[in-house]
Design a protein around this motif. Structure first.
Motif, PDB file in Angstrom:
ATOM      1  N   MET A   1      12.085  45.893 -10.226  1.00 19.12           N
ATOM      2  CA  MET A   1      13.468  46.231  -9.925  1.00 19.12           C
ATOM      3  C   MET A   1      14.044  45.271  -8.893  1.00 19.12           C
ATOM      4  SD  MET A   1      13.533  50.409  -9.823  1.00 19.12           S
ATOM      5  CE  MET A   1      15.311  50.436  -9.616  1.00 19.12           C
ATOM      6  N   LEU A   2      13.228  44.920  -7.891  1.00 17.46           N
ATOM      7  CA  LEU A   2      13.691  43.962  -6.880  1.00 17.46           C
ATOM      8  C   LEU A   2      13.977  42.609  -7.513  1.00 17.46           C
ATOM      9  CD1 LEU A   2      11.413  44.741  -3.792  1.00 17.46           C
ATOM     10  CD2 LEU A   2      13.879  45.109  -4.010  1.00 17.46           C
ATOM     11  N   SER A   3      13.114  42.205  -8.445  1.00 14.24           N
ATOM     12  CA  SER A   3      13.321  40.936  -9.141  1.00 14.24           C
ATOM     13  C   SER A   3      14.662  40.923  -9.856  1.00 14.24           C
ATOM     14  CB  SER A   3      12.184  40.707 -10.141  1.00 14.24           C
ATOM     15  OG  SER A   3      12.425  39.571 -10.940  1.00 14.24           O
ATOM     16  N   ALA A   4      14.966  42.003 -10.556  1.00  8.31           N
ATOM     17  CA  ALA A   4      16.229  42.099 -11.286  1.00  8.31           C
ATOM     18  C   ALA A   4      17.418  42.136 -10.330  1.00  8.31           C
ATOM     19  CB  ALA A   4      16.225  43.349 -12.165  1.00  8.31           C
ATOM     20  N   LEU A   5      17.293  42.887  -9.246  1.00  4.26           N
ATOM     21  CA  LEU A   5      18.395  43.000  -8.289  1.00  4.26           C
ATOM     22  C   LEU A   5      18.665  41.680  -7.584  1.00  4.26           C
ATOM     23  CD1 LEU A   5      17.612  46.510  -6.760  1.00  4.26           C
ATOM     24  CD2 LEU A   5      19.518  45.904  -8.261  1.00  4.26           C
ATOM     25  N   ALA A  60      12.964  33.415  -6.151  1.00  3.19           N
ATOM     26  CA  ALA A  60      12.572  34.744  -5.677  1.00  3.19           C
ATOM     27  C   ALA A  60      12.370  35.704  -6.838  1.00  3.19           C
ATOM     28  CB  ALA A  60      13.635  35.287  -4.722  1.00  3.19           C
ATOM     29  N   GLN A  61      13.230  35.605  -7.849  1.00  2.00           N
ATOM     30  CA  GLN A  61      13.083  36.457  -9.031  1.00  2.00           C
ATOM     31  C   GLN A  61      11.723  36.244  -9.689  1.00  2.00           C
ATOM     32  OE1 GLN A  61      15.720  35.490 -12.254  1.00  2.00           O
ATOM     33  NE2 GLN A  61      15.564  37.513 -13.208  1.00  2.00           N
ATOM     34  N   GLY A  62      11.331  34.990  -9.814  1.00  2.00           N
ATOM     35  CA  GLY A  62      10.047  34.688 -10.433  1.00  2.00           C
ATOM     36  C   GLY A  62       8.871  35.184  -9.616  1.00  2.00           C
ATOM     37  N   LEU A  63       8.912  34.995  -8.301  1.00  2.00           N
ATOM     38  CA  LEU A  63       7.801  35.404  -7.442  1.00  2.00           C
ATOM     39  C   LEU A  63       7.664  36.924  -7.395  1.00  2.00           C
ATOM     40  CD1 LEU A  63       8.184  32.868  -4.486  1.00  2.00           C
ATOM     41  CD2 LEU A  63       6.612  32.765  -6.432  1.00  2.00           C
ATOM     42  N   LEU A  65       8.620  38.926  -9.787  1.00  2.00           N
ATOM     43  CA  LEU A  65       8.117  39.298 -11.103  1.00  2.00           C
ATOM     44  C   LEU A  65       6.604  39.119 -11.163  1.00  2.00           C
ATOM     45  CD1 LEU A  65       8.593  40.089 -14.076  1.00  2.00           C
ATOM     46  CD2 LEU A  65       8.851  37.651 -14.571  1.00  2.00           C
ATOM     47  N   ALA A  66       6.107  38.050 -10.539  1.00  2.00           N
ATOM     48  CA  ALA A  66       4.657  37.812 -10.519  1.00  2.00           C
ATOM     49  C   ALA A  66       3.930  38.962  -9.830  1.00  2.00           C
ATOM     50  CB  ALA A  66       4.356  36.494  -9.805  1.00  2.00           C
ATOM     51  N   CYS A  67       4.487  39.442  -8.733  1.00  2.00           N
ATOM     52  CA  CYS A  67       3.875  40.586  -8.032  1.00  2.00           C
ATOM     53  C   CYS A  67       3.842  41.808  -8.935  1.00  2.00           C
ATOM     54  CB  CYS A  67       4.657  40.898  -6.755  1.00  2.00           C
ATOM     55  SG  CYS A  67       4.593  39.610  -5.493  1.00  2.00           S
ATOM     56  N   ALA A  68       4.946  42.052  -9.632  1.00  2.00           N
ATOM     57  CA  ALA A  68       5.015  43.212 -10.526  1.00  2.00           C
ATOM     58  C   ALA A  68       4.008  43.100 -11.660  1.00  2.00           C
ATOM     59  CB  ALA A  68       6.436  43.344 -11.090  1.00  2.00           C
ATOM     60  N   VAL A  69       3.886  41.913 -12.232  1.00  2.00           N
ATOM     61  CA  VAL A  69       2.960  41.713 -13.349  1.00  2.00           C
ATOM     62  C   VAL A  69       1.514  41.907 -12.897  1.00  2.00           C
ATOM     63  CG1 VAL A  69       2.015  39.983 -14.934  1.00  2.00           C
ATOM     64  CG2 VAL A  69       4.484  40.222 -14.682  1.00  2.00           C
ATOM     65  N   LEU A  70       1.188  41.433 -11.701  1.00  2.00           N
ATOM     66  CA  LEU A  70      -0.169  41.608 -11.187  1.00  2.00           C
ATOM     67  C   LEU A  70      -0.496  43.087 -10.985  1.00  2.00           C
ATOM     68  CD1 LEU A  70      -0.390  38.691  -8.589  1.00  2.00           C
ATOM     69  CD2 LEU A  70      -1.628  38.886 -10.760  1.00  2.00           C
ATOM     70  N   THR A  91       6.253  33.037 -17.425  1.00  2.00           N
ATOM     71  CA  THR A  91       7.622  33.435 -17.089  1.00  2.00           C
ATOM     72  C   THR A  91       7.921  33.139 -15.623  1.00  2.00           C
ATOM     73  OG1 THR A  91       7.463  35.216 -18.724  1.00  2.00           O
ATOM     74  CG2 THR A  91       9.276  35.334 -17.148  1.00  2.00           C
ATOM     75  N   THR A  92       6.964  33.433 -14.752  1.00  2.00           N
ATOM     76  CA  THR A  92       7.133  33.129 -13.327  1.00  2.00           C
ATOM     77  C   THR A  92       7.332  31.638 -13.109  1.00  2.00           C
ATOM     78  OG1 THR A  92       5.809  35.024 -12.616  1.00  2.00           O
ATOM     79  CG2 THR A  92       5.994  33.184 -11.085  1.00  2.00           C
ATOM     80  N   ALA A  93       6.484  30.833 -13.749  1.00  2.00           N
ATOM     81  CA  ALA A  93       6.613  29.379 -13.633  1.00  2.00           C
ATOM     82  C   ALA A  93       7.980  28.919 -14.128  1.00  2.00           C
ATOM     83  CB  ALA A  93       5.505  28.697 -14.419  1.00  2.00           C
ATOM     84  N   GLY A  94       8.473  29.565 -15.187  1.00  2.00           N
ATOM     85  CA  GLY A  94       9.777  29.211 -15.720  1.00  2.00           C
ATOM     86  C   GLY A  94      10.900  29.471 -14.723  1.00  2.00           C
ATOM     87  N   PHE A  95      10.880  30.632 -14.083  1.00  2.00           N
ATOM     88  CA  PHE A  95      11.919  30.950 -13.097  1.00  2.00           C
ATOM     89  C   PHE A  95      11.861  29.985 -11.908  1.00  2.00           C
ATOM     90  CE2 PHE A  95      12.119  35.362 -14.928  1.00  2.00           C
ATOM     91  CZ  PHE A  95      13.469  35.328 -15.219  1.00  2.00           C
ATOM     92  N   VAL A  96      10.662  29.719 -11.421  1.00  2.00           N
ATOM     93  CA  VAL A  96      10.511  28.820 -10.274  1.00  2.00           C
ATOM     94  C   VAL A  96      10.980  27.413 -10.641  1.00  2.00           C
ATOM     95  CG1 VAL A  96       8.849  27.716  -8.720  1.00  2.00           C
ATOM     96  CG2 VAL A  96       8.645  30.164  -9.238  1.00  2.00           C
TER      97      VAL A  96
END
Length: 215
Positions: A1-5, A60-63, A65-70, A91-96
């Motif tokens: 949710m934080l990633s999306a916000l 920040a969105q990518g990082l 998201l990485a936390c959420a996926v883990l 996906t994280t690498a893509g955002f970064v």
């Protein structure tokens, strides 16, 4: 949710900072918000005063998201776990990469524009594929089946929109299919994240339980 916000706030604030010309959600690309140069670019007048905010928002969105996926990856079992972690990493690498490289006249001159496009492709397609894969695991995530079905629909819609965007280059205003693809993933993040918060106690219990791989 934080990633999306983080994404939603970064995009909204950066778009509002445009004055001359006014940012168009249909005619402008999302990448125009991160363009550090004020110039005529690809037939559009681009000038984004808060370009740094948008680019840091991508990172920040990518990082996040990485936390959420883990975390969610600890709940999903079997081969699906490896698939989720792999797609999440891409996906994280893509955002970064999207935030670290720009779509700009300088990028064209330096030959780095392809890095930005590669990052955006990984982020958009990877995010929507991730939505489909994880939504199919609604039982393990302890979310309602209807939420899982909605997630699959959103992910599929995002992929179709992305492919439509590529197939209708120069025909359809680019911001429409691009944003459909991105917003489908962002909406999925908010939807699933909200339901995971609703079942936070059993979800935490699952996270605290050591997995076979950990043991």
């Amino acid at each position: 949710m934080l990633s999306a916000l983080v994404y939603a706030i970064s995009e909204t604030v950066t778009a509002r900072a445009w004055s001359t010309p006014v940012y168009s959600y249909s005619a402008n690309y999302i990448s125009d918000l991160g363009n550090p140069q004020c110039a005529l670019y690809d037939g559009r007048t681009v000038c984004s005063p808060l370009h740094a905010l948008m680019n840091w928002g991508f990172v920040a969105q990518g990082l996040l998201l990485a936390c959420a996926v883990l975390l969610v990856g600890r709940v999903v079992r079997g081969r699906t776990r490896a698939v989720v972690l792999g797609i999440g990493a891409a996906t994280t690498a893509g955002f970064v990469l999207t935030g670290a490289t720009h779509s700009s006249p300088d990028a064209v001159a330096q030959g780095t524009l392809w890095l930005h496009y590669a990052g955006a492709t990984m982020a958009i397609l990877g995010g929507n594929v991730l939505a489909i894969v994880l939504s199919r695991q609604w039982r393990q995530l302890r979310i309602p089946r209807a939420v899982g079905v909605a997630g699959v629909v959103l992910g599929a819609a995002g992929i179709v929109a992305a492919l439509t965007w590529l197939a209708t280059f120069g025909v359809v205003p680019p911001g429409i299919p691009e944003r459909t693809a991105v917003y489908a993933f962002v909406l999925w993040q908010l939807l699933v994240g909200g339901f995971l918060l609703h079942v936070t106690q059993p979800f935490r219990a699952l996270l605290s339980r050591p997995s076979r791989a950990d043991s």
